[in-house]
Design a protein around this motif. Structure first.
Motif, PDB file in Angstrom:
ATOM      1  N   PRO A   2      -3.579  10.145   3.654  1.00 36.63           N
ATOM      2  CA  PRO A   2      -3.374   9.321   2.454  1.00 36.63           C
ATOM      3  C   PRO A   2      -4.707   8.906   1.858  1.00 36.63           C
ATOM      4  O   PRO A   2      -5.701   8.719   2.570  1.00 36.63           O
ATOM      5  N   ARG A   3      -4.742   8.764   0.539  1.00 35.69           N
ATOM      6  CA  ARG A   3      -6.001   8.524  -0.167  1.00 35.69           C
ATOM      7  C   ARG A   3      -6.635   7.179   0.153  1.00 35.69           C
ATOM      8  O   ARG A   3      -7.860   7.047   0.113  1.00 35.69           O
ATOM      9  N   ALA A   4      -5.824   6.153   0.415  1.00 35.25           N
ATOM     10  CA  ALA A   4      -6.373   4.812   0.616  1.00 35.25           C
ATOM     11  C   ALA A   4      -5.577   4.068   1.672  1.00 35.25           C
ATOM     12  O   ALA A   4      -4.381   4.305   1.854  1.00 35.25           O
ATOM     13  N   ALA A   5      -6.247   3.175   2.378  1.00 36.48           N
ATOM     14  CA  ALA A   5      -5.558   2.344   3.378  1.00 36.48           C
ATOM     15  C   ALA A   5      -4.714   1.271   2.700  1.00 36.48           C
ATOM     16  O   ALA A   5      -3.670   0.874   3.223  1.00 36.48           O
ATOM     17  N   TYR A   6      -5.181   0.813   1.531  1.00 35.47           N
ATOM     18  CA  TYR A   6      -4.443  -0.223   0.811  1.00 35.47           C
ATOM     19  C   TYR A   6      -4.893  -0.251  -0.643  1.00 35.47           C
ATOM     20  O   TYR A   6      -5.921   0.320  -1.015  1.00 35.47           O
ATOM     21  N   TYR A   7      -4.086  -0.936  -1.448  1.00 35.44           N
ATOM     22  CA  TYR A   7      -4.430  -1.224  -2.838  1.00 35.44           C
ATOM     23  C   TYR A   7      -4.282  -2.728  -3.027  1.00 35.44           C
ATOM     24  O   TYR A   7      -3.329  -3.338  -2.536  1.00 35.44           O
ATOM     25  N   LEU A   8      -5.217  -3.313  -3.720  1.00 36.45           N
ATOM     26  CA  LEU A   8      -5.220  -4.761  -3.890  1.00 36.45           C
ATOM     27  C   LEU A   8      -5.237  -5.115  -5.370  1.00 36.45           C
ATOM     28  O   LEU A   8      -6.118  -4.687  -6.113  1.00 36.45           O
ATOM     29  N   GLY A  70      -1.306   1.769   1.407  1.00 40.11           N
ATOM     30  CA  GLY A  70      -1.570   3.077   0.840  1.00 40.11           C
ATOM     31  C   GLY A  70      -0.834   4.166   1.601  1.00 40.11           C
ATOM     32  O   GLY A  70      -0.341   5.121   1.015  1.00 40.11           O
ATOM     33  N   ALA A  71      -0.752   4.020   2.922  1.00 38.76           N
ATOM     34  CA  ALA A  71      -0.084   5.018   3.758  1.00 38.76           C
ATOM     35  C   ALA A  71       1.400   4.711   3.879  1.00 38.76           C
ATOM     36  O   ALA A  71       1.797   3.551   3.959  1.00 38.76           O
ATOM     37  N   PRO A  72       2.259   5.721   3.902  1.00 42.26           N
ATOM     38  CA  PRO A  72       3.689   5.482   4.052  1.00 42.26           C
ATOM     39  C   PRO A  72       4.054   5.052   5.465  1.00 42.26           C
ATOM     40  O   PRO A  72       3.349   5.354   6.439  1.00 42.26           O
ATOM     41  N   ARG A  73       5.171   4.383   5.580  1.00 37.96           N
ATOM     42  CA  ARG A  73       5.615   3.858   6.871  1.00 37.96           C
ATOM     43  C   ARG A  73       5.857   4.972   7.883  1.00 37.96           C
ATOM     44  O   ARG A  73       5.597   4.793   9.086  1.00 37.96           O
TER      45      ARG A  73
END
Length: 286
Positions: A2-8, A70-73
């Motif tokens: 996945p492109r990112a660990a999170y989006y804020l 960012g990553a799916p469950r």
């Protein structure tokens, strides 16, 4: 990967100690992962909290940050401890003590999606599991902890709203014998993760918007509420579960005709909850 660990999404000005988070709405399924799974692209999404990030996308307008996975469950579950490793899936893992989540295939690296459908043909290497945990779990939780720390620094308290959705069929056990089905389930681990005053205020915000609300049944909160809910330290964590059927076509995984109405109502709820964090004087001292 996945492109990112999170989006804020951050507000122009932080005016609330409330932090909204959505750990299960990530929908970036990389090709390498899709080649690993035996499931088709729709089935792999069955455990995803689809569109929850869109339902709460306006919370930054109310002075509160919104942290989104960012990553799916199915790739990595951010609502699990990083040591909840499944020996039936990951090579070299010792059998843990009794852990019903791991035993059911729902550890930090899930073995199954909804209804117990296996994700993989065989096992994963420990190096693969650790790569996911280091690359996605730790950055997400480090950012979440930093946001809660900012709340404490600015307002002397922190309120975490962990936003999820639940399959309508998960409510079957509480809708029997003529009982009405809740549209919202609030979990505070039966009072261990949030003060009664905060829980009452959050419940009232949903109820006054017209939602039917239940507490702690069938979901009382998992790792996030357990790890971050510290009422005695003026840090409260509440899990929000939304019945998916009120805003989406569960089989088709697409918004339904009521999506915009539900999103608007949840925006009103979020704006009211955000006010709880606009000053220490608004909350009863624990």
């Amino acid at each position: 990967m996945p492109r990112a660990a999170y989006y804020l999404s951050e507000p122009k000005k932080r005016t609330s100690c409330v932090v909204f988070a959505s750990p299960h709405s990530g929908n970036d399924y990389p090709d390498r992962f899709l080649k690993q799974t035996v499931l088709d692209q729709k089935t792999i999404r069955s455990s995803e909290d689809a569109f929850v990030d869109l339902l709460f996308q306006d919370v930054s307008d109310f002075g509160a940050p919104f942290l989104k996975a960012g990553a799916p469950r199915a790739f990595l579950d951010l609502n699990r401890s990083p040591d909840e490793l499944d020996p039936a899936l990951i090579t070299g893992v010792r059998k843990p003590g009794h852990n019903p989540r791991v035993a059911s295939g729902l550890g930090v690296i899930p073995r199954v999606v909804a209804n117990g459908r296996a994700i993989y043909r065989g096992k994963l290497a420990m190096t693969e599991a650790q790569r996911r945990i280091d690359g996605y779990w730790h950055p997400y939780h480090a950012r979440l902890q930093a946001l809660l720390g900012e709340s404490h620094q600015l307002f002397g308290q922190a309120i975490l709203l962990d936003c999820h959705s639940m399959p309508h069929e998960a409510l079957d056990s509480v809708c029997r014998n003529g009982n009405s089905c809740p549209e919202i389930v609030l979990g505070d681990r039966f009072g261990a993760a949030a003060s009664p005053e905060i829980m009452d205020e959050v419940e009232a915000a949903f109820a006054d918007a017209g939602f039917s609300v239940m507490r702690n049944t069938p979901f009382a909160g998992a790792y996030v509420t357990q790890a971050y809910g510290r009422p005695s330290r003026r840090q409260h964590a509440i899990q929000i579960e939304i019945d998916r059927s009120i805003y989406m076509d569960e089989k088709g995984i697409r918004p339904n005709a009521d999506f915009d109405r539900v999103r608007e109502l949840l925006g009103k709820v979020a704006s009211r909850i955000a006010v709880l964090g606009q000053g220490p004087a608004r909350l009863a001292a624990e």
